[in-house]
Scaffold this motif. Structure first.
Motif, PDB file in Angstrom:
ATOM      1  N   LEU A  26       0.792  -1.231   0.000  1.00 44.85           N
ATOM      2  CA  LEU A  26       0.000   0.000   0.000  1.00 44.85           C
ATOM      3  C   LEU A  26       0.822   1.278   0.000  1.00 44.85           C
ATOM      4  CD1 LEU A  26      -2.804  -1.125   2.456  1.00 44.85           C
ATOM      5  CD2 LEU A  26      -2.878  -1.079  -0.039  1.00 44.85           C
ATOM      6  N   LYS A  27       2.128   1.170   0.325  1.00 42.92           N
ATOM      7  CA  LYS A  27       2.934   2.393   0.397  1.00 42.92           C
ATOM      8  C   LYS A  27       3.018   3.039  -0.977  1.00 42.92           C
ATOM      9  CE  LYS A  27       7.516   0.452  -0.218  1.00 42.92           C
ATOM     10  NZ  LYS A  27       8.677  -0.055   0.466  1.00 42.92           N
ATOM     11  N   GLY A  28       3.046   4.342  -0.965  1.00 42.08           N
ATOM     12  CA  GLY A  28       3.097   5.085  -2.215  1.00 42.08           C
ATOM     13  C   GLY A  28       1.721   5.437  -2.748  1.00 42.08           C
ATOM     14  N   SER A  29       0.740   4.581  -2.487  1.00 42.33           N
ATOM     15  CA  SER A  29      -0.618   4.853  -2.957  1.00 42.33           C
ATOM     16  C   SER A  29      -1.503   5.425  -1.855  1.00 42.33           C
ATOM     17  CB  SER A  29      -1.268   3.567  -3.471  1.00 42.33           C
ATOM     18  OG  SER A  29      -0.533   3.044  -4.555  1.00 42.33           O
ATOM     19  N   TYR A  30      -1.245   4.994  -0.636  1.00 42.87           N
ATOM     20  CA  TYR A  30      -2.089   5.387   0.495  1.00 42.87           C
ATOM     21  C   TYR A  30      -1.217   5.683   1.698  1.00 42.87           C
ATOM     22  CZ  TYR A  30      -5.358   2.901  -2.497  1.00 42.87           C
ATOM     23  OH  TYR A  30      -6.078   2.474  -3.571  1.00 42.87           O
ATOM     24  N   GLU A  31      -1.742   6.498   2.595  1.00 42.97           N
ATOM     25  CA  GLU A  31      -1.101   6.720   3.878  1.00 42.97           C
ATOM     26  C   GLU A  31      -1.676   5.656   4.806  1.00 42.97           C
ATOM     27  OE1 GLU A  31      -0.808  10.343   7.026  1.00 42.97           O
ATOM     28  OE2 GLU A  31      -1.065  10.853   4.906  1.00 42.97           O
ATOM     29  N   THR A  32      -0.870   4.667   5.153  1.00 41.92           N
ATOM     30  CA  THR A  32      -1.374   3.493   5.859  1.00 41.92           C
ATOM     31  C   THR A  32      -0.787   3.391   7.254  1.00 41.92           C
ATOM     32  OG1 THR A  32      -1.457   2.358   3.724  1.00 41.92           O
ATOM     33  CG2 THR A  32      -1.666   0.986   5.688  1.00 41.92           C
ATOM     34  N   GLU A  33      -1.673   3.178   8.226  1.00 44.03           N
ATOM     35  CA  GLU A  33      -1.250   2.870   9.588  1.00 44.03           C
ATOM     36  C   GLU A  33      -1.658   1.430   9.850  1.00 44.03           C
ATOM     37  OE1 GLU A  33      -1.891   4.332  14.208  1.00 44.03           O
ATOM     38  OE2 GLU A  33      -2.377   5.695  12.570  1.00 44.03           O
ATOM     39  N   VAL A  34      -0.689   0.604  10.209  1.00 45.22           N
ATOM     40  CA  VAL A  34      -0.951  -0.812  10.478  1.00 45.22           C
ATOM     41  C   VAL A  34      -0.804  -1.051  11.969  1.00 45.22           C
ATOM     42  CG1 VAL A  34      -0.270  -3.190   9.984  1.00 45.22           C
ATOM     43  CG2 VAL A  34      -0.091  -1.459   8.191  1.00 45.22           C
ATOM     44  N   VAL A  35      -1.849  -1.616  12.576  1.00 44.58           N
ATOM     45  CA  VAL A  35      -1.820  -1.939  14.000  1.00 44.58           C
ATOM     46  C   VAL A  35      -2.162  -3.412  14.180  1.00 44.58           C
ATOM     47  CG1 VAL A  35      -2.375   0.418  14.708  1.00 44.58           C
ATOM     48  CG2 VAL A  35      -4.224  -1.243  14.391  1.00 44.58           C
ATOM     49  N   PHE A 103     -19.618  -4.881   6.529  1.00 43.61           N
ATOM     50  CA  PHE A 103     -18.459  -4.514   5.716  1.00 43.61           C
ATOM     51  C   PHE A 103     -18.918  -4.024   4.348  1.00 43.61           C
ATOM     52  CE2 PHE A 103     -16.513  -7.210   8.897  1.00 43.61           C
ATOM     53  CZ  PHE A 103     -15.308  -6.565   9.144  1.00 43.61           C
ATOM     54  N   ASP A 104     -18.113  -3.159   3.747  1.00 42.80           N
ATOM     55  CA  ASP A 104     -18.434  -2.623   2.431  1.00 42.80           C
ATOM     56  C   ASP A 104     -17.789  -3.425   1.310  1.00 42.80           C
ATOM     57  OD1 ASP A 104     -19.756   0.109   3.146  1.00 42.80           O
ATOM     58  OD2 ASP A 104     -18.031  -0.113   4.473  1.00 42.80           O
ATOM     59  N   GLU A 105     -16.720  -4.132   1.650  1.00 40.85           N
ATOM     60  CA  GLU A 105     -15.979  -4.898   0.641  1.00 40.85           C
ATOM     61  C   GLU A 105     -15.297  -6.049   1.353  1.00 40.85           C
ATOM     62  OE1 GLU A 105     -15.511  -6.168  -2.458  1.00 40.85           O
ATOM     63  OE2 GLU A 105     -16.014  -4.132  -3.072  1.00 40.85           O
ATOM     64  N   TYR A 106     -14.762  -6.964   0.557  1.00 39.98           N
ATOM     65  CA  TYR A 106     -14.201  -8.204   1.094  1.00 39.98           C
ATOM     66  C   TYR A 106     -13.002  -8.591   0.243  1.00 39.98           C
ATOM     67  CZ  TYR A 106     -14.183 -13.388   1.177  1.00 39.98           C
ATOM     68  OH  TYR A 106     -13.836 -14.702   1.225  1.00 39.98           O
ATOM     69  N   VAL A 107     -11.885  -8.926   0.890  1.00 38.48           N
ATOM     70  CA  VAL A 107     -10.686  -9.409   0.195  1.00 38.48           C
ATOM     71  C   VAL A 107     -10.248 -10.686   0.901  1.00 38.48           C
ATOM     72  CG1 VAL A 107      -8.277  -8.942  -0.392  1.00 38.48           C
ATOM     73  CG2 VAL A 107      -9.959  -7.097  -0.504  1.00 38.48           C
ATOM     74  N   SER A 108     -10.117 -11.773   0.136  1.00 38.96           N
ATOM     75  CA  SER A 108      -9.683 -13.026   0.755  1.00 38.96           C
ATOM     76  C   SER A 108      -8.172 -13.181   0.631  1.00 38.96           C
ATOM     77  CB  SER A 108     -10.407 -14.216   0.121  1.00 38.96           C
ATOM     78  OG  SER A 108     -10.061 -14.337  -1.238  1.00 38.96           O
ATOM     79  N   LYS A 109      -7.589 -13.845   1.624  1.00 39.41           N
ATOM     80  CA  LYS A 109      -6.158 -14.152   1.619  1.00 39.41           C
ATOM     81  C   LYS A 109      -5.966 -15.472   0.881  1.00 39.41           C
ATOM     82  CE  LYS A 109      -5.510 -12.134   6.211  1.00 39.41           C
ATOM     83  NZ  LYS A 109      -5.138 -12.424   7.591  1.00 39.41           N
ATOM     84  N   PRO A 110      -4.886 -15.652   0.169  1.00 37.69           N
ATOM     85  CA  PRO A 110      -3.851 -14.649  -0.111  1.00 37.69           C
ATOM     86  C   PRO A 110      -4.369 -13.608  -1.092  1.00 37.69           C
ATOM     87  CG  PRO A 110      -3.390 -16.639  -1.343  1.00 37.69           C
ATOM     88  CD  PRO A 110      -4.598 -16.929  -0.488  1.00 37.69           C
ATOM     89  N   PHE A 111      -3.848 -12.404  -0.993  1.00 37.73           N
ATOM     90  CA  PHE A 111      -4.304 -11.310  -1.839  1.00 37.73           C
ATOM     91  C   PHE A 111      -3.125 -10.687  -2.563  1.00 37.73           C
ATOM     92  CE2 PHE A 111      -3.792  -9.913   2.564  1.00 37.73           C
ATOM     93  CZ  PHE A 111      -2.769  -8.987   2.417  1.00 37.73           C
ATOM     94  N   THR A 112      -3.441  -9.948  -3.625  1.00 45.17           N
ATOM     95  CA  THR A 112      -2.431  -9.213  -4.386  1.00 45.17           C
ATOM     96  C   THR A 112      -2.625  -7.718  -4.154  1.00 45.17           C
ATOM     97  OG1 THR A 112      -3.827  -8.958  -6.333  1.00 45.17           O
ATOM     98  CG2 THR A 112      -2.492 -10.980  -6.192  1.00 45.17           C
ATOM     99  N   ARG A 113      -1.688  -6.935  -4.613  1.00 46.72           N
ATOM    100  CA  ARG A 113      -1.823  -5.482  -4.531  1.00 46.72           C
ATOM    101  C   ARG A 113      -3.081  -5.045  -5.281  1.00 46.72           C
ATOM    102  NH1 ARG A 113      -0.993  -0.471  -6.406  1.00 46.72           N
ATOM    103  NH2 ARG A 113       0.108   0.971  -5.039  1.00 46.72           N
ATOM    104  N   ASP A 114      -3.321  -5.658  -6.441  1.00 44.71           N
ATOM    105  CA  ASP A 114      -4.514  -5.309  -7.221  1.00 44.71           C
ATOM    106  C   ASP A 114      -5.795  -5.609  -6.452  1.00 44.71           C
ATOM    107  OD1 ASP A 114      -2.995  -4.368  -9.320  1.00 44.71           O
ATOM    108  OD2 ASP A 114      -3.239  -6.171 -10.543  1.00 44.71           O
ATOM    109  N   ASP A 115      -5.832  -6.766  -5.759  1.00 42.02           N
ATOM    110  CA  ASP A 115      -7.016  -7.110  -4.955  1.00 42.02           C
ATOM    111  C   ASP A 115      -7.296  -6.001  -3.935  1.00 42.02           C
ATOM    112  OD1 ASP A 115      -7.164  -9.615  -6.224  1.00 42.02           O
ATOM    113  OD2 ASP A 115      -6.044 -10.619  -4.632  1.00 42.02           O
ATOM    114  N   LEU A 116      -6.239  -5.573  -3.250  1.00 45.51           N
ATOM    115  CA  LEU A 116      -6.398  -4.546  -2.215  1.00 45.51           C
ATOM    116  C   LEU A 116      -6.807  -3.210  -2.798  1.00 45.51           C
ATOM    117  CD1 LEU A 116      -3.319  -5.200   0.100  1.00 45.51           C
ATOM    118  CD2 LEU A 116      -5.721  -5.602   0.645  1.00 45.51           C
ATOM    119  N   THR A 117      -6.098  -2.772  -3.831  1.00 45.09           N
ATOM    120  CA  THR A 117      -6.391  -1.441  -4.371  1.00 45.09           C
ATOM    121  C   THR A 117      -7.776  -1.401  -5.012  1.00 45.09           C
ATOM    122  OG1 THR A 117      -5.143  -1.929  -6.383  1.00 45.09           O
ATOM    123  CG2 THR A 117      -3.988  -0.742  -4.659  1.00 45.09           C
TER     124      THR A 117
END
Length: 127
Positions: A26-35, A103-117
């Motif tokens: 996600l870096k470069g595309s979004y300001e991400t805080e991971v906790v 939830f508004d959306e759903y991403v299953s693991k394993p995921f790709t950058r495209d899945d997330l974006t």
């Protein structure tokens, strides 16, 4: 939010390897805080406004990502923040189940950058 601002994303993930993967993808595309968990996520939303929540469902705690979503949505100003379920659940019907839970959306693991974006962009810019 103006188009020049980078969307802020709160990602809640208890697995350290997946945390690093999320930061990297996600870096470069979004300001991400991971906790790593529920308490850290609740503290983060008190401190900072986020445009999208990316919540792991199976947190190694007493509460799930679904529980966390409901706790966050009860907070002032957080009721309409889009949330994406991030989960290893990938059986038929799981996506619909998570959407029904708020939830508004759903991403299953394993995921790709495209899945997330794609999931992030669809929640930021609903059709």
């Amino acid at each position: 939010m103006t188009s020049s601002e980078t969307p802020r994303i709160l990602a809640v993930e208890d697995n350290s390897e997946t945390q690093l993967l999320l930061e990297h993808l996600l870096k470069g595309s979004y300001e991400t805080e991971v906790v790593a968990g529920v308490e850290a996520a609740l503290a983060a939303v008190e401190e900072t406004p986020f445009e999208v929540l990316l919540l792991d469902i199976n947190l190694n705690e007493d509460q799930t990502g679904t529980d966390l979503l409901h706790l966050i949505r009860e907070r002032d100003g957080m009721g309409q923040v889009p949330a994406i379920a991030l989960t290893a659940y990938a059986m038929p019907g799981d996506r619909e189940d998570f959407l029904e839970k708020g939830f508004d959306e759903y991403v299953s693991k394993p995921f790709t950058r495209d899945d997330l974006t794609e999931a992030i962009e669809s929640t930021l810019n609903p059709a």
